[in-house]
Design an enzyme around this catalytic site. Structure first.
Site, mmCIF file in Angstrom:
data_model
loop_
_atom_site.group_PDB
_atom_site.id
_atom_site.type_symbol
_atom_site.label_atom_id
_atom_site.label_comp_id
_atom_site.label_asym_id
_atom_site.label_seq_id
_atom_site.Cartn_x
_atom_site.Cartn_y
_atom_site.Cartn_z
ATOM 1 C CD GLU A 45 -2.886 -1.117 2.704
ATOM 2 O OE1 GLU A 45 -2.716 -0.016 2.941
ATOM 3 O OE2 GLU A 45 -3.837 -1.733 2.385
ATOM 4 C CG ASP A 151 -14.990 -7.552 10.159
ATOM 5 O OD1 ASP A 151 -15.058 -7.123 9.136
ATOM 6 O OD2 ASP A 151 -15.470 -6.049 10.182
ATOM 7 C CB ALA A 154 -7.492 -6.642 10.972
ATOM 8 C CB ALA A 155 -8.157 -12.074 8.802
ATOM 9 N N GLY A 156 -5.080 -10.678 7.007
ATOM 10 C CA GLY A 156 -4.188 -11.094 6.311
ATOM 11 C C GLY A 156 -2.606 -10.077 7.560
ATOM 12 C CG ASP A 157 -2.775 -6.163 7.839
ATOM 13 O OD1 ASP A 157 -2.557 -5.930 6.473
ATOM 14 O OD2 ASP A 157 -4.062 -5.474 7.521
ATOM 15 C CB ALA A 187 -8.016 -11.176 13.608
#
Length: 236
Positions: A45, A151, A154-157, A187
């Site tokens: 990003e 939800d 932010a799972a990947g982060d 998460a």
């Protein structure tokens, strides 16, 4: 703007804002911080030229480089050759290698293509099927944990940050991936981004509940099978 459907999956529209202002000149201002670090974890990003500049500083100072190549975009081999660990999902792996990872059998081929670009450790996240982990060509599929996702923001982060945390603690690579799976599993059961990221003691307790601890991780496999996560980068 983040949109979440009834199954917890999300789609994200981004205005780069401050991320776009992270220029190579800005990276240079903090080169000593990178040089002194044990590891540098990045995603896409921020401008690619800034990611490349940071990776060059890290490599010159023996700082481990971990890249989460999200959101999906084409990357030059110059950057990939500076990466020690890469963590693409299926879509990102296909973008980087030209190999469609539509089944578990294709993951090793994509991993080998990334090894050929100079990357020692490859983790291809396969959604609910888990993660294909390949280190110097030796691979295995590591399943996640079954949870009710509300939800996936932010799972990947969360997965990536938990992964490098356990990695720097010197744990075995299998346990490191399980630790990251557990963090992401927690998460996705909570709404929001930063508020959903678990505390360390929550992750350790979750692993104990699954029968997986540092002392027995080589013998145990997580029961319950698979985990609904790793959708954040794909949806971006």
């Amino acid at each position: 703007m983040i949109f979440v459907n009834g199954e917890g999956e999300n789609a994200i529209g981004i205005s780069a804002g401050a991320n776009a202002a992270l220029t190579p000149a800005c990276v240079t201002l903090y080169q000593q911080v990178i040089a002194d670090a044990s590891a540098l974890l990045m995603q896409l990003e921020s401008p690619r030229e800034s990611v490349l500049a940071a990776a060059k500083i890290a490599r010159a100072n023996q700082t481990q480089v971990i890249l989460n190549p999200a959101p999906t975009m084409q990357l030059d081999d110059e950057l990939l050759a500076l990466v020690d660990i890469i963590t693409p999902n299926e879509t990102e792996a296909e973008s980087l290698t030209g190999i469609a990872v539509t089944c578990d059998e294709e993951a090793p081929r994509a991993a080998e293509a990334l090894h050929a670009k100079g990357i020692a450790t490859v983790l291809i996240t396969l959604g609910r099927r888990g993660v294909w982990l390949s280190e110097q060509g030796k691979g295995q599929l590591i399943f996640g944990f079954t949870v009710k996702a509300v939800d996936t923001i932010a799972a990947g982060d969360t997965f990536n940050c938990a992964f490098i945390t356990a990695r720097l603690e010197g744990k075995s690579l299998y346990y490191v991936v399980c630790f990251a799976h557990a963090a992401a599993a927690i998460a996705v059961t909570r709404p929001g981004a930063q508020p959903s990221v678990p505390w360390r003691e929550e992750i350790d307790e979750f692993l104990l509940q699954q029968g997986l601890s540092l002392g027995n991780h080589e013998r145990c496999r997580p029961h319950g099978g698979r985990l609904h996560l790793h959708r954040l980068a794909r949806d971006q």
